[in-house]
Design an enzyme around this catalytic site. Structure first.
Site, mmCIF file in Angstrom:
data_model
loop_
_atom_site.group_PDB
_atom_site.id
_atom_site.type_symbol
_atom_site.label_atom_id
_atom_site.label_comp_id
_atom_site.label_asym_id
_atom_site.label_seq_id
_atom_site.Cartn_x
_atom_site.Cartn_y
_atom_site.Cartn_z
ATOM 1 N N GLU A 142 -8.385 9.718 5.333
ATOM 2 C CA GLU A 142 -9.232 8.259 5.057
ATOM 3 C C GLU A 142 -10.099 8.418 4.227
ATOM 4 O O GLU A 142 -10.530 6.841 3.751
ATOM 5 C CB GLU A 142 -9.605 7.902 6.634
ATOM 6 C CG GLU A 142 -8.381 7.698 7.793
ATOM 7 C CD GLU A 142 -7.162 6.317 7.278
ATOM 8 O OE1 GLU A 142 -8.198 5.478 6.983
ATOM 9 O OE2 GLU A 142 -6.085 6.687 7.289
ATOM 10 N N GLU A 195 -13.953 5.079 -0.120
ATOM 11 C CA GLU A 195 -13.920 4.879 0.760
ATOM 12 C C GLU A 195 -15.288 5.711 1.683
ATOM 13 O O GLU A 195 -14.514 6.168 2.866
ATOM 14 C CB GLU A 195 -13.315 4.021 1.517
ATOM 15 C CG GLU A 195 -12.844 3.015 -0.076
ATOM 16 C CD GLU A 195 -11.671 1.918 1.154
ATOM 17 O OE1 GLU A 195 -11.851 1.129 1.651
ATOM 18 O OE2 GLU A 195 -10.524 1.899 0.836
ATOM 19 N N LYS A 241 -15.145 4.953 5.984
ATOM 20 C CA LYS A 241 -13.597 4.252 6.325
ATOM 21 C C LYS A 241 -13.726 5.842 7.961
ATOM 22 O O LYS A 241 -14.628 7.068 8.052
ATOM 23 C CB LYS A 241 -12.335 4.804 6.214
ATOM 24 C CG LYS A 241 -12.091 3.986 5.271
ATOM 25 C CD LYS A 241 -11.110 3.820 4.382
ATOM 26 C CE LYS A 241 -10.056 2.474 5.795
ATOM 27 N NZ LYS A 241 -8.841 2.681 4.921
ATOM 28 N N GLU A 273 0.992 -1.371 -0.215
ATOM 29 C CA GLU A 273 0.517 0.046 0.037
ATOM 30 C C GLU A 273 0.785 1.206 -0.243
ATOM 31 O O GLU A 273 1.821 0.803 0.691
ATOM 32 C CB GLU A 273 -0.719 -0.160 1.145
ATOM 33 C CG GLU A 273 -2.326 -1.189 1.147
ATOM 34 C CD GLU A 273 -2.567 -0.333 2.926
ATOM 35 O OE1 GLU A 273 -2.769 0.596 3.309
ATOM 36 O OE2 GLU A 273 -3.458 -1.375 3.063
#
Ligand code: NAG
Ligand code: NAG
Ligand code: NAG
Ligand code: NAG
Ligand code: NAG
Ligand code: NAG
Length: 471
Positions: A329, A320, A323, A266
């Site tokens: 985030e 997303e 999250k 990642e």
């Protein structure tokens, strides 16, 4: 042609093919993390189309979701799946658990879905549920269950950079002492024995945010900068990410694991953040990801492992919305849930070469290695030539691409033809890049090749070779 000379030319052809294969293997690999902590993402079958249309052929999941794995069947996209942290204690305790897990989560999809690795847990050392003690036993059980089924899939586990006690300078990298005996040594032994690799989640964004006074943004974003010299090794690091990776390599070296490979499972940069999250923003995210993709696709490995090309999974495919935590985030995505790009970053060599005409973010992406010119001229005659400063490896990889998939006319640079002389890599690459550029009607971005090419407004001079100006 005599028999002997035809054998010789066949041999030469084979040799050239071999050279072609070995030289293009120097380019690294880009994958993308397909996180799904959201309630508004497109259907997985649509996501597979999105991946394909962007030239993404490697992804990483955080589970073994059956609709996703089914949608990926036959797509030729390589997939890393995951056994989540909450199953680690069961997986460590009981071989029949991992047998069953493989039976229901891998076998139904493999091999029509190209599962090529299993991430056992994620950032286990920082899991508040203390799953660290189960990690290596779980990895071994998963591996043994795969062996029983004669399936060759790498087993690994992504670690966070916080596994390091020391990361600066890179040559002093070391793991946290409390992790070394219980988990790092047995895990690295397992990876070595099974021919697998370490997965590392590395975020220059966090290192920059915590040290804005000492770390330059250019260094974090892989822009032109004077670099940071490791006082012990003398190596001048041009990118923070490579310094981070070499800190992990040094930590492995210190434990005598010199030959275990590593991938970046990642990395990413958020396009939005809270006001106290330094560096978050769309322009910086576009530059980080754009410069990184360019670096990976055109270069070799990090300074301590120059012959191991970088393998990097970007985080993440989508923003997303579910999250938790700071705003960043929810804003790491390359795409919005409606499949629009958050910013325009080409994700494959091909996309780099033909990337969209004059779009804002593409122009904003600075060439990592300098000399590239992403703003093509549309008035007057222009040509495209090679940038010798990027070095032979990058030039060769770009030349291979231009003459292969790129569809440039490379006949004139073959032996005996009009532009074979001067027989230099730079001259041949220039001819090929220019052919490609003209075929693409000199579109912006079509004379770039990851920084290996730039536009000129004077006819290039290479011997008596004539460079076409249009097709
Ligand atoms: C081992 O796992 C199997 C399958 O998940 C389960 O049925 C069994 O109860 C487990 N045994 C132990 C000792 O945990
Ligand atoms: C910790 O484990 C509990 C019980 O299995 C689970 O409900 C919780 O979600 C876990 N927490 C994390 C952060 O994984
Ligand atoms: C995890 O370990 C820490 C330190 O040993 C301890 O304080 C904490 O209670 C443990 N948490 C769980 C969920 O077991
Ligand atoms: C497993 O990892 C090794 C080391 O990077 C690699 O050479 C091999 O191709 C991988 N195997 C599979 C099945 O992907
Ligand atoms: C930013 O501020 C929030 C709320 O005050 C705080 O929880 C968080 O830790 C801060 N983040 C950083 C990177 O300083
Ligand atoms: C490139 O941009 C020009 C002018 O903006 C436009 O006319 C042309 O169609 C574009 N070409 C491509 C391939 O998008």
């Amino acid at each position: 042609m005599t028999m002997a000379s035809s054998i010789v030319s066949t041999l030469i052809l084979l040799l050239l093919l071999l050279l072609h294969v070995t030289s293009s293997s120097a380019a690294g690999i880009i994958g993308v993390n397909y996180g799904r902590i959201a309630d508004n993402l497109p259907d997985p079958t649509k996501v597979v189309q999105l991946l394909k249309s962007n030239g993404i052929n490697r992804i990483k999941l955080y589970d073994t979701d059956s609709t996703v794995l089914k949608a990926l069947a036959g797509s030729n996209i390589a997939v890393t799946v995951a056994l989540p942290n909450n199953l680690l204690s069961a997986a460590a305790a009981n071989q029949s658990f991992t047998d069953n897990w493989i039976q229901s989560n891998i076998l139904p999809y493999y091999p029509s879905t190209l599962i090529d690795a299993i991430a056992v847990g994620n950032e286990v050392f920082v899991d508040p549920n203390n799953t660290t003690d189960f990690l290596v036993s779980a990895m071994k059980n998963v591996y043994d269950s795969l062996q029983k089924n004669k399936i060759n899939i790498n087993v690994s586990s992504p670690i966070a950079l916080s596994a390091l006690e020391t990361s600066y300078p890179p040559s002093s990298g070391s793991f946290k002492p409390e992790l070394i005996e219980p988990v790092m040594k047995p895990m690295l032994s397992f990876l070595k024995k099974t021919g697998s690799y370490l997965m590392v989640n590395a975020y220059p964004f966090f290192a920059y945010g915590a040290n804005t006074d000492t770390i330059s943004l250019d260094y974090a974003l892989l822009r032109e900068n004077k670099g940071v010299t490791d006082s012990k090794s003398g190596i001048n690091y041009k990118t923070l990410l490579e310094a981070q990776l070499d800190a992990v390599y040094s930590a492995m070296d210190a434990l005598q694991f010199h030959d275990v490979k590593m991938i970046v499972s990642e990395t990413g940069w958020p396009s939005k953040g809270d006001s106290n999250e330094s560096g978050a923003g769309e322009e910086n995210a576009a530059q980080y990801n754009g410069n990184l993709v360019r670096r990976v696709l055109t270069g070799g490995g990090s300074p301590l492992r120059p012959n191991d090309p970088l393998v990097v999974y970007l985080f993440a495919l989508f923003n997303e919305n579910l999250k938790t935590g700071p705003t960043s985030e929810r804003n790491y995505g390359l795409f919005y849930p409606n499949e629009q790009k958050v910013y325009n970053v080409p994700l494959s060599m091909e996309a780099f070469a033909v990337s969209n005409n004059g779009s804002k973010a593409e122009v904003a992406v600075a060439p990592a290695s300098g000399g590239g010119d992403v703003t093509a001229s549309t008035v007057g005659e222009t040509w495209c030539v090679a940038n010798g400063r990027v070095g032979e490896e990058k030039l060769q990889a770009a030349l291979d691409y231009a003459c292969g998939e790129g569809g440039a006319d490379c006949r004139p640079i073959q032996s005996g033809d009009t532009c074979y002389d001067p027989n230099t890599l730079e001259a041949h690459a220039s001819y090929a890049f220019n052919s490609y550029y003209q075929k693409q009607a000199r579109g912006s971005g079509s004379c770039d090749f990851g920084g290996a090419a730039y536009v000129v407004s004077q006819p290039p001079r290479f011997g008596s070779c004539k460079f076409p100006t249009s097709n």
